[in-house]
Structures are given as C-alpha cells and as structure tokens.
Design a protein around this motif. Structure first.
Motif, PDB file in Angstrom:
ATOM      1  N   ALA A  32       0.813  -1.019   0.085  1.00  0.00           N
ATOM      2  CA  ALA A  32      -0.175   0.049  -0.040  1.00  0.00           C
ATOM      3  C   ALA A  32       0.937   1.361   0.047  1.00  0.00           C
ATOM      4  O   ALA A  32       0.188   2.361   0.031  1.00  0.00           O
ATOM      5  CB  ALA A  32      -0.940   0.102   1.232  1.00  0.00           C
ATOM      6  N   SER A  33       2.272   1.159   0.035  1.00  0.00           N
ATOM      7  CA  SER A  33       3.165   2.202   0.299  1.00  0.00           C
ATOM      8  C   SER A  33       3.337   2.792  -1.064  1.00  0.00           C
ATOM      9  O   SER A  33       3.482   2.178  -2.077  1.00  0.00           O
ATOM     10  CB  SER A  33       4.225   1.885   0.975  1.00  0.00           C
ATOM     11  OG  SER A  33       3.843   1.673   2.288  1.00  0.00           O
ATOM     12  N   PHE A  37       8.947   4.960  -1.045  1.00  0.00           N
ATOM     13  CA  PHE A  37       9.019   4.820   0.389  1.00  0.00           C
ATOM     14  C   PHE A  37       9.638   3.797   0.957  1.00  0.00           C
ATOM     15  O   PHE A  37       9.185   2.567   0.405  1.00  0.00           O
ATOM     16  CB  PHE A  37       7.531   5.016   0.945  1.00  0.00           C
ATOM     17  CG  PHE A  37       7.654   5.330   2.311  1.00  0.00           C
ATOM     18  CD1 PHE A  37       8.316   6.156   3.107  1.00  0.00           C
ATOM     19  CD2 PHE A  37       6.536   4.634   3.170  1.00  0.00           C
ATOM     20  CE1 PHE A  37       8.205   6.316   4.524  1.00  0.00           C
ATOM     21  CE2 PHE A  37       6.377   5.101   4.553  1.00  0.00           C
ATOM     22  CZ  PHE A  37       7.094   5.840   5.035  1.00  0.00           C
ATOM     23  N   ASP A  38      10.594   3.639   1.814  1.00  0.00           N
ATOM     24  CA  ASP A  38      11.374   2.416   2.197  1.00  0.00           C
ATOM     25  C   ASP A  38      10.425   1.308   2.708  1.00  0.00           C
ATOM     26  O   ASP A  38      10.659   0.016   2.887  1.00  0.00           O
ATOM     27  CB  ASP A  38      12.280   2.741   3.148  1.00  0.00           C
ATOM     28  CG  ASP A  38      11.841   3.436   4.594  1.00  0.00           C
ATOM     29  OD1 ASP A  38      10.819   3.646   4.911  1.00  0.00           O
ATOM     30  OD2 ASP A  38      12.678   3.240   5.704  1.00  0.00           O
ATOM     31  N   ALA A  39       9.245   1.602   3.387  1.00  0.00           N
ATOM     32  CA  ALA A  39       8.398   0.384   3.830  1.00  0.00           C
ATOM     33  C   ALA A  39       8.084  -0.338   2.655  1.00  0.00           C
ATOM     34  O   ALA A  39       7.799  -1.548   3.210  1.00  0.00           O
ATOM     35  CB  ALA A  39       7.125   1.197   4.265  1.00  0.00           C
ATOM     36  N   SER A  40       7.865  -0.007   1.523  1.00  0.00           N
ATOM     37  CA  SER A  40       7.693  -0.793   0.397  1.00  0.00           C
ATOM     38  C   SER A  40       8.826  -2.125   0.361  1.00  0.00           C
ATOM     39  O   SER A  40       8.482  -3.168  -0.181  1.00  0.00           O
ATOM     40  CB  SER A  40       7.759  -0.123  -1.047  1.00  0.00           C
ATOM     41  OG  SER A  40       9.115   0.163  -1.236  1.00  0.00           O
ATOM     42  N   THR A  78      15.455   4.964   6.769  1.00  0.00           N
ATOM     43  CA  THR A  78      15.533   4.432   5.640  1.00  0.00           C
ATOM     44  C   THR A  78      17.106   3.857   5.407  1.00  0.00           C
ATOM     45  O   THR A  78      17.543   3.072   5.004  1.00  0.00           O
ATOM     46  CB  THR A  78      15.505   5.379   4.387  1.00  0.00           C
ATOM     47  OG1 THR A  78      14.248   5.881   4.274  1.00  0.00           O
ATOM     48  CG2 THR A  78      15.764   4.670   2.941  1.00  0.00           C
ATOM     49  N   GLU A  79      18.141   4.601   6.190  1.00  0.00           N
ATOM     50  CA  GLU A  79      19.634   4.210   6.075  1.00  0.00           C
ATOM     51  C   GLU A  79      19.710   3.045   6.886  1.00  0.00           C
ATOM     52  O   GLU A  79      21.084   2.701   6.820  1.00  0.00           O
ATOM     53  CB  GLU A  79      20.375   5.417   6.863  1.00  0.00           C
ATOM     54  CG  GLU A  79      20.276   6.634   5.716  1.00  0.00           C
ATOM     55  CD  GLU A  79      19.305   7.470   5.869  1.00  0.00           C
ATOM     56  OE1 GLU A  79      19.202   8.888   5.428  1.00  0.00           O
ATOM     57  OE2 GLU A  79      18.213   7.114   6.675  1.00  0.00           O
ATOM     58  N   ALA A  80      18.839   2.490   7.700  1.00  0.00           N
ATOM     59  CA  ALA A  80      19.022   1.119   8.408  1.00  0.00           C
ATOM     60  C   ALA A  80      17.952   0.319   8.020  1.00  0.00           C
ATOM     61  O   ALA A  80      17.631  -0.949   8.326  1.00  0.00           O
ATOM     62  CB  ALA A  80      18.969   1.326   9.814  1.00  0.00           C
ATOM     63  N   THR A  81      17.440   0.433   6.871  1.00  0.00           N
ATOM     64  CA  THR A  81      16.431  -0.434   6.045  1.00  0.00           C
ATOM     65  C   THR A  81      15.100  -0.687   6.802  1.00  0.00           C
ATOM     66  O   THR A  81      14.837  -1.814   7.279  1.00  0.00           O
ATOM     67  CB  THR A  81      17.235  -1.946   5.447  1.00  0.00           C
ATOM     68  OG1 THR A  81      18.465  -1.505   5.165  1.00  0.00           O
ATOM     69  CG2 THR A  81      16.397  -2.606   4.721  1.00  0.00           C
ATOM     70  N   THR A  82      14.408   0.317   6.874  1.00  0.00           N
ATOM     71  CA  THR A  82      12.894   0.232   7.252  1.00  0.00           C
ATOM     72  C   THR A  82      12.590   0.107   8.773  1.00  0.00           C
ATOM     73  O   THR A  82      12.285   0.933   9.347  1.00  0.00           O
ATOM     74  CB  THR A  82      12.176  -0.937   6.513  1.00  0.00           C
ATOM     75  OG1 THR A  82      12.307  -0.920   5.058  1.00  0.00           O
ATOM     76  CG2 THR A  82      10.654  -0.772   6.663  1.00  0.00           C
ATOM     77  N   PHE A  83      13.223  -0.992   9.286  1.00  0.00           N
ATOM     78  CA  PHE A  83      12.993  -1.334  10.859  1.00  0.00           C
ATOM     79  C   PHE A  83      14.248  -1.556  11.278  1.00  0.00           C
ATOM     80  O   PHE A  83      15.160  -2.285  10.902  1.00  0.00           O
ATOM     81  CB  PHE A  83      12.007  -2.667  11.184  1.00  0.00           C
ATOM     82  CG  PHE A  83      10.546  -2.318  10.958  1.00  0.00           C
ATOM     83  CD1 PHE A  83      10.240  -0.984  10.727  1.00  0.00           C
ATOM     84  CD2 PHE A  83       9.658  -3.459  10.729  1.00  0.00           C
ATOM     85  CE1 PHE A  83       8.721  -0.720  10.627  1.00  0.00           C
ATOM     86  CE2 PHE A  83       8.506  -3.248  10.582  1.00  0.00           C
ATOM     87  CZ  PHE A  83       7.918  -1.770  10.391  1.00  0.00           C
TER      88      PHE A  83
END
Length: 472
Positions: free
Chosen positions: A32-33, A37-40, A135-140
């Motif tokens: 849905a992102s 956006f990094d959540a994708s 984002t620089e640490a990949t989403t979570f």
C-alpha cells in the motif's frame, strides 16, 4: 532527495529471522506504500521471500477509508503496514479489517496512545507492532509489540534480529539506562551510504568502535528504559526547547488525545512573529470548546506545556508517504487563541495595562478577565511587560504578575502596596570610587572595597549594585 544504497543482505535480515514477525507462505501482505517509500521493501519482500502473496492496493484506495477497508477485507490481507499519520486518521474506520490481521505494523512518527488503546479494545490484530527505523538502516531497526497502553509514550522497542543500537553522548560514549542521548544503529541493516554523496556519507555512516563494521548516526534522541526498550524523545537537530524548558510534544498530543471528542492531534512550535515562539495544538473530531480543552489540560500539564492556541481541522494534512505534514498546518487566527469571555477594562489602570498587554502579547484586544499566560505570555515577555509598566509609572514585579496573572487582578495589585518598590541604585554610573555608603547588602571597610575593585577590569566604573535588579 538522498539516494540510499541498500544491500540485499539488509532486506533479507528485515524479512527472514528478524526476531519480530514470522512471515510465512500463508501471508497476504498489503503493498500500500509509495514504491519510493522505504516501507515498500517490507511490503514486497516479506511475502516474496517467504512464499506468500503481495496484495497490490491502488493509491486512490489507500487514501479512502471505505475503499481501503473493503480492499483489506475482500483480499484477505493478513499483514499491513501503516504510517502513524494514516493509522491515526483511519483506525476507527478500519477496525473490522484490523481484527483479521496477523500483523499490523505502525510507525514513521510518534504513536497516539489513545488511538492505540481503541484499536486494542475494539479491533485488535494478533500482533500490533510499533516499528521504528530510518531508511539508512532499512525500514525497521527496532520494534515493540503493543499489548497494552501504559503511562507516557509508546516505546520504539528493542533491536530486531542482526541489529544493534547504541545510545551515545556528544563524545560518542555509551550512556546508562535513563540517560538521553543520540541513537546510533549498527548491524546487517545499515546501508552502504548515499549515492553520489561521499561527504554526507562520511558524516552519517561511521566506524562502529564497539563491535566493528559501520554504524549510522540517526539524529534521533532516545533513552534506554529499565525493561530494555528504547523510548523515542524527538530529533537531536530539532529539540523542542521553549523559554528554557525542554518540551516533549508527544506528551501534549497524548493528553489532548484523551479529551472527549478529540480524534487526531498534532502539537507544534510556531514562530509566526520573529522571536515569538508559541505552542499550537491541532485536532480533529467533535471536541468541546477551546476553553474547555485548555482547562482540562491545565489539570494535567505544567503551564509551560499548555498550548497558546488550538485549531480544529477536518483532517490533519499528510505527505505523499502518509506522514503528518507539519509544514502544511495553518497559522492560527485570533479565534484559535485561548481567551476568556470579553469584558472591557475598567478604570485608568486597567485601560493602561490592557494597552501594554496588547503591545507585548501582539493580540488585538485584552479583556479584564484575560490571563497573561493563556494569551501566550511567558517568562521573557513577563520581564518585558514589567519594564514597560514601570516606564508607564505602574510599579510591579514579576512575582505579582505570577500571583495575579489576569488583567483585573494585576491592576488591583498595582498601587495597593503588594508590589515591590525598586530601590535606588546607590552606585552612580560614572563612579570613580566605591564607598561603604553605596553598599546596601553588605558592610565592607574602604580597604576591603579597594581590594575587590582592584580585581575588576576597568575598576569602579564597572561596578554596580545588584540589589536594584532583585525585583525582576
């Protein structure tokens, strides 16, 4: 925009053996992102690398409460990620769909405990997670499973699998539990750097002195809690400090969100007039009058955390990525400023005071029942007010203002003998010698005075008595 170089290993560690969610082949994950956006990365690769299905949801469906709810239900979605902004606005309408989820992950901004509490009560998924990470640490980088809402803000949790978090001081030394510092993130999720920006990469991606490899300087302020979770306290480069007080906007938002009828909240510091910073609260829903909201918060927050203005909006503005767009929040008008029922000033002193308040507080009018601090006054403006009052022949001091903060009460105190008379400064500006008679707080002989004056650059000309400043 900065292009972040994310290696394959970072995405693998996000969706496999991650320590926070066991994605499997039965999952149907909502995509849905915005793809930028990094959540994708999670929405696409969590299902594809675990044998599940990607459920593509169109942007126009995402931005409609009813359409999103129907899409989630009809497609049998089991995993959903929502930004905090979208979640806060849509949660109540999505409750039927949220109940069917295995994982609901929310993040990207501070969560509202009141909304979380409603979801846990009326539409709890199997797992509700607060996810934090740049984002620089990949989403979570950290997650926290929310099972209940306690006092204060919701933690951002513990490091996920193959991630390390350090809370460091200005010298990049480790801090103990409870101490506030900047969050540095290390581990397999750290990106390679910024594409084509070596200087910025060198500034934010540093050598990890504790375990080797690279760590990312997040710019976020956090502290470890006793239970091993991290608490988010805001941005290091945008610390909210107002009139000498450090303020956590999330706490004000949480208290405002608990008021009857209030739905979504946002609190910001605005400086619409140069040098005049004020807290402004924004909210949606069917809330009571501004005066009632303010009165309720007065019983829960210290004076320096009370908003000076309240604006009711139909919806809080969001960015294209579904986060709260603070820059799009409108400037408050006169009707948004906290004020009391207007009654014109009475008498010469009240009228003179009202004119000074209008000038100092930059408001259109002041009634005799208006409260100096509710109109946006603060300690610095209080000093300015007292100085202008003295120039107008109205003797008072800051202590009287704090004790009698309404116009009528302050006017009654002026001239009543309750104000402090400013003593005469016995040391003249052009003094060439300080004598015992000039000192009102201490008794010194001439020899002692001469020894003290000899240590002052410029001698007697740079010596003044402090007592006349005491009433401030």
């Amino acid at each position: 925009p900065k292009g972040v170089q994310v290696p394959h290993r970072a995405i693998v560690r996000l969706v496999i053996n991650n320590g926070f969610a066991d994605f499997n082949s039965q999952d149907r994950v909502a995509f849905a992102s915005n793809p930028a956006f990094d959540a994708s990365t999670l929405e696409v690769w969590a299902p594809l690398l675990n044998g599940g299905a990607v459920v593509v949801i169109e942007q126009d469906q995402v931005l409609s409460r009813q359409a999103l709810r129907e899409a989630l239900l009809s497609q049998g979605v089991t995993v959903l990620w929502l930004t905090a902004g979208l979640f806060h606005q849509f949660a109540d309408d999505l409750l039927p769909a949220l109940r069917q989820l295995r994982y609901l992950m929310v993040g990207g901004d501070v969560l509202d405990p009141a909304v979380i509490a409603r979801v846990l009560r009326d539409g709890a998924p199997q797992h509700l997670l607060n996810g934090y990470g740049p984002t620089e640490a990949t989403t979570f980088s950290t997650t926290h499973e929310i099972t209940q809402v306690g006092e204060g803000s919701i933690p951002i949790g513990k490091p996920i699998g193959n991630a390390r978090c350090y809370v460091l001081d200005a010298r990049q030394q480790l801090l103990p539990v409870g101490a506030v510092g900047e969050l540095y993130i290390a581990g397999d999720g750290v990106a390679l750097g910024y594409l084509g920006q070596p200087e910025l990469t060198a500034e934010r991606f540093l050598a990890d002195p504790f375990n080797g490899g690279t760590m990312y300087r997040s710019g976020d302020l956090v502290c470890w809690q006793a239970d091993g979770t991290l608490r988010y306290l805001g941005r290091a480069d945008q610390q909210i400090k107002l009139r000498g007080f450090r303020i956590e906007l999330g706490e004000i938002e949480a208290r405002l969100g608990e008021c009857p009828g209030v739905r979504d909240t946002a609190v910001v510091v605005r400086e619409d007039e140069p040098g005049d910073k004020r807290l402004v609260a924004y909210f949606t829903g069917n809330a009571p009058a501004i005066a009632e909201l303010h009165e309720r918060l007065q019983g829960q927050l210290p004076d320096y955390m009370l908003p000076a203005a309240y604006m009711q909006l139909d919806e809080l503005p969001l960015t294209a990525n579904g986060k709260l767009d603070r820059r799009a929040l409108p400037a408050p008008g006169r009707e948004a400023v906290v004020s009391r029922a207007f009654e014109a000033p009475q008498g010469e002193i009240e009228s003179a005071l009202a004119a000074i308040w209008v000038e100092v507080l930059k408001v259109e009018q002041v009634g005799r029942h208006d409260h100096f601090f509710e109109l946006g006054g603060h300690s610095l403006l209080a000093v300015s007010l007292i100085e202008r009052m003295r120039k107008a022949g109205l003797n008072a001091d800051v202590r009287v203002l704090f004790a009698q903060p309404t116009l009528a009460a302050l006017a009654a105190a002026v001239g009543s003998g309750r104000e402090v008379e400013v003593p005469v400064n016995r040391v003249p500006v052009d003094a060439t010698q300080i004598t015992p008679a000039m000192l009102s707080l201490i008794e010194l002989d001439p020899a002692s005075i001469e020894r003290i004056v000899a240590t002052v650059p410029g001698g007697a000309a740079n010596v003044q008595e402090i007592y006349p400043l005491a009433p401030l």
